[in-house]
Write an enzyme that holds these catalytic residues in place. Structure first.
Site, PDB file in Angstrom:
ATOM      1  N   ASN A  10      83.849-167.041  23.262  1.00 22.62           N
ATOM      2  CA  ASN A  10      84.147-166.229  24.446  1.00 22.62           C
ATOM      3  C   ASN A  10      82.942-165.320  24.651  1.00 22.62           C
ATOM      4  O   ASN A  10      82.789-164.323  23.951  1.00 22.62           O
ATOM      5  CB  ASN A  10      85.429-165.411  24.196  1.00 22.62           C
ATOM      6  CG  ASN A  10      85.691-164.398  25.300  1.00 22.62           C
ATOM      7  OD1 ASN A  10      85.155-164.511  26.395  1.00 22.62           O
ATOM      8  ND2 ASN A  10      86.512-163.393  25.004  1.00 22.62           N
ATOM      9  N   TRP A  11      82.091-165.720  25.583  1.00 21.16           N
ATOM     10  CA  TRP A  11      80.813-164.998  25.736  1.00 21.16           C
ATOM     11  C   TRP A  11      80.989-163.626  26.389  1.00 21.16           C
ATOM     12  O   TRP A  11      80.077-162.810  26.358  1.00 21.16           O
ATOM     13  CB  TRP A  11      79.857-165.833  26.586  1.00 21.16           C
ATOM     14  CG  TRP A  11      79.303-167.047  25.907  1.00 21.16           C
ATOM     15  CD1 TRP A  11      79.698-167.594  24.702  1.00 21.16           C
ATOM     16  CD2 TRP A  11      78.231-167.862  26.380  1.00 21.16           C
ATOM     17  NE1 TRP A  11      78.948-168.706  24.425  1.00 21.16           N
ATOM     18  CE2 TRP A  11      78.038-168.895  25.427  1.00 21.16           C
ATOM     19  CE3 TRP A  11      77.420-167.837  27.505  1.00 21.16           C
ATOM     20  CZ2 TRP A  11      77.058-169.879  25.585  1.00 21.16           C
ATOM     21  CZ3 TRP A  11      76.443-168.815  27.664  1.00 21.16           C
ATOM     22  CH2 TRP A  11      76.266-169.820  26.705  1.00 21.16           C
ATOM     23  N   LYS A  12      82.136-163.398  27.033  1.00 21.59           N
ATOM     24  CA  LYS A  12      82.355-162.131  27.757  1.00 21.59           C
ATOM     25  C   LYS A  12      81.242-161.931  28.800  1.00 21.59           C
ATOM     26  O   LYS A  12      80.770-162.904  29.369  1.00 21.59           O
ATOM     27  CB  LYS A  12      82.448-160.967  26.773  1.00 21.59           C
ATOM     28  CG  LYS A  12      83.421-161.281  25.625  1.00 21.59           C
ATOM     29  CD  LYS A  12      83.790-160.105  24.803  1.00 21.59           C
ATOM     30  CE  LYS A  12      84.754-160.558  23.709  1.00 21.59           C
ATOM     31  NZ  LYS A  12      85.283-159.471  22.923  1.00 21.59           N
ATOM     32  N   HIS A  95      93.152-161.973  28.201  1.00 24.81           N
ATOM     33  CA  HIS A  95      92.381-161.349  27.121  1.00 24.81           C
ATOM     34  C   HIS A  95      92.671-159.852  27.094  1.00 24.81           C
ATOM     35  O   HIS A  95      92.876-159.237  28.146  1.00 24.81           O
ATOM     36  CB  HIS A  95      90.888-161.605  27.332  1.00 24.81           C
ATOM     37  CG  HIS A  95      90.069-161.206  26.152  1.00 24.81           C
ATOM     38  ND1 HIS A  95      89.695-159.895  25.937  1.00 24.81           N
ATOM     39  CD2 HIS A  95      89.609-161.913  25.107  1.00 24.81           C
ATOM     40  CE1 HIS A  95      89.013-159.840  24.797  1.00 24.81           C
ATOM     41  NE2 HIS A  95      88.941-161.049  24.275  1.00 24.81           N
ATOM     42  N   GLU A  97      90.844-157.384  26.842  1.00 22.65           N
ATOM     43  CA  GLU A  97      89.950-156.579  27.687  1.00 22.65           C
ATOM     44  C   GLU A  97      90.394-156.619  29.147  1.00 22.65           C
ATOM     45  O   GLU A  97      90.245-155.645  29.877  1.00 22.65           O
ATOM     46  CB  GLU A  97      88.491-157.067  27.522  1.00 22.65           C
ATOM     47  CG  GLU A  97      87.920-156.615  26.184  1.00 22.65           C
ATOM     48  CD  GLU A  97      86.912-157.569  25.570  1.00 22.65           C
ATOM     49  OE1 GLU A  97      86.363-158.421  26.277  1.00 22.65           O
ATOM     50  OE2 GLU A  97      86.684-157.454  24.340  1.00 22.65           O
ATOM     51  N   GLU A 167      95.095-162.311  18.973  1.00 23.90           N
ATOM     52  CA  GLU A 167      93.941-161.423  18.853  1.00 23.90           C
ATOM     53  C   GLU A 167      94.410-159.975  18.718  1.00 23.90           C
ATOM     54  O   GLU A 167      94.661-159.303  19.728  1.00 23.90           O
ATOM     55  CB  GLU A 167      93.048-161.545  20.090  1.00 23.90           C
ATOM     56  CG  GLU A 167      92.467-162.922  20.303  1.00 23.90           C
ATOM     57  CD  GLU A 167      91.136-162.860  21.047  1.00 23.90           C
ATOM     58  OE1 GLU A 167      90.163-163.377  20.509  1.00 23.90           O
ATOM     59  OE2 GLU A 167      91.077-162.264  22.129  1.00 23.90           O
ATOM     60  N   GLY A 173      85.814-157.035  18.370  1.00 26.57           N
ATOM     61  CA  GLY A 173      84.517-156.376  18.524  1.00 26.57           C
ATOM     62  C   GLY A 173      84.328-155.165  17.617  1.00 26.57           C
ATOM     63  O   GLY A 173      83.384-154.401  17.789  1.00 26.57           O
ATOM     64  N   SER A 213      86.740-160.400  15.580  1.00 28.73           N
ATOM     65  CA  SER A 213      85.688-160.292  14.563  1.00 28.73           C
ATOM     66  C   SER A 213      85.653-161.477  13.603  1.00 28.73           C
ATOM     67  O   SER A 213      85.327-161.306  12.423  1.00 28.73           O
ATOM     68  CB  SER A 213      85.811-158.972  13.797  1.00 28.73           C
ATOM     69  OG  SER A 213      85.656-157.883  14.686  1.00 28.73           O
ATOM     70  N   GLY A 234      84.071-163.949  19.893  1.00 27.76           N
ATOM     71  CA  GLY A 234      83.206-163.212  20.807  1.00 27.76           C
ATOM     72  C   GLY A 234      81.797-163.111  20.251  1.00 27.76           C
ATOM     73  O   GLY A 234      80.964-164.006  20.412  1.00 27.76           O
ATOM     74  N   GLY A 235      81.519-162.023  19.548  1.00 23.41           N
ATOM     75  CA  GLY A 235      80.172-161.714  19.049  1.00 23.41           C
ATOM     76  C   GLY A 235      79.480-162.887  18.359  1.00 23.41           C
ATOM     77  O   GLY A 235      78.310-163.180  18.629  1.00 23.41           O
TER      78      GLY A 235
HETATM   79  P1  PGA Z   1      84.976-160.649  18.740  1.00 23.45           P
HETATM   80  O1  PGA Z   1      85.777-160.990  20.100  1.00 23.45           O
HETATM   81  O2  PGA Z   1      84.848-161.966  17.997  1.00 23.45           O
HETATM   82  O3  PGA Z   1      83.650-160.118  19.195  1.00 23.45           O
HETATM   83  O4  PGA Z   1      85.790-159.668  18.008  1.00 23.45           O
HETATM   84  C1  PGA Z   1      86.844-161.880  20.082  1.00 23.45           C
HETATM   85  C2  PGA Z   1      87.440-161.971  21.458  1.00 23.45           C
HETATM   86  O5  PGA Z   1      87.439-160.950  22.162  1.00 23.45           O
HETATM   87  O6  PGA Z   1      87.915-163.025  21.881  1.00 23.45           O
END
Ligand code: PGA
Length: 256
Positions: A10-12, A95, A97, A167, A173, A213, A234-235
């Site tokens: 998930n590149w955001k 998500h 966010e 999640e 993050g 994470s 994500g990261g």
């Molecule tokens: P993260 O993000 O791996 O950077 O914690 C995961 C996500 O938001 O899907």
């Protein structure tokens, strides 16, 4: 068990087009070797680039959201039809966010999920509790409410085309991962909710991911758990070498 293991990046809001092109090209050989499904969910501006570069490869492309209406006066929004038309296969829905910063609700998550399924996109539906909710001991209540709401009105056949990602919001993050046991406990609970509603056969076939994470160091432990069938990352999806380790861990996971 034969459940599909899906490792999804998930590149955001990251990567300009040239940066995206570079990363995807680096990922292709890793995905070729992977025995799990490889998905990259990228910003709208990178979707066409991603679809183009991944043609004929094992990488599937996903978007990070879609609107629930097929067209109309919704400035700034993108419909599921638009995504499908350019060759997108997956879409992240709900998500945390989106829920936190963009007023996404359980109702809109449900509507977006239905819109995605209607055109043949596979939704990756995100659920998870806030830190305060975990500390209050209401993780299961929160996850149950979100899951039941997201799946309201879906048929058993619809469910087969969904993925659910657990999640915990406090782990996204932050570098704070849920322990293998904490993640397994909630993923198993989600499968039980689906089993209660759709029967154990459907629930046993459902891909339940963990996200928050997940990284090259902790992925193997998480993915070895019986009810964790992949990750939403994500990261660690923004660097090819990191994502490659996760793809390998996905291949070694329990359900392959
Ligand atoms: P993260 O993000 O791996 O950077 O914690 C995961 C996500 O938001 O899907």
């Amino acid at each position: 068990m034969g459940r599909k293991i899906v490792i999804a990046g998930n590149w955001k809001m990251n990567k300009t087009r040239p940066d995206a092109e570079k990363l995807i090209k680096e990922l292709v050989p890793y995905a070729e070797k992977a025995t799990c499904e490889t998905v990259i969910c990228v910003p709208y501006t990178n979707l066409e680039t991603a679809v183009e570069i991944t043609k004929g490869t094992k990488i599937k492309v996903g978007a990070e959201n879609c609107h629930f209406k097929s067209s109309g006066a919704f400035t700034g929004e993108i419909s599921a039809e638009m995504l499908k038309e350019i060759g997108v296969e997956y879409v992240v829905i709900g998500h945390s966010e989106r829920r936190q910063y963009f007023n996404e609700t359980d109702l809109t998550v449900n509507r977006r999920t239905k819109a995605a399924l209607k055109v043949g996109l596979k939704p990756i539906i995100c659920v998870g509790e806030l830190l305060a909710e975990r500390e209050d001991g209401i993780t299961e209540d929160v996850v149950e409410l979100q899951t039941v709401a997201a799946y309201t009105g879906l048929t058993a056949d619809d469910v087969k085309n969904t993925i659910i990602a657990y999640e915990p919001v406090w782990a996204i993050g932050t570098g704070k991962t849920a322990t293998d046991e904490q993640a397994e406990e909630v993923c198993a609970f989600i499968r039980k909710i689906i089993a209660n509603k759709y029967g154990s056969e459907i629930a046993d076939g459902l891909t339940v991911q963990y996200g928050g994470s997940m990284n090259p160091k902790n992925a193997a432990g998480l993915l070895a758990k019986e009810n964790i069938d992949g990750g939403l990352i994500g990261g660690a999806s923004l660097k090819a070498e990191d994502f490659a380790v996760l793809l390998q861990a996905g291949g070694a996971g329990n359900a392959c």
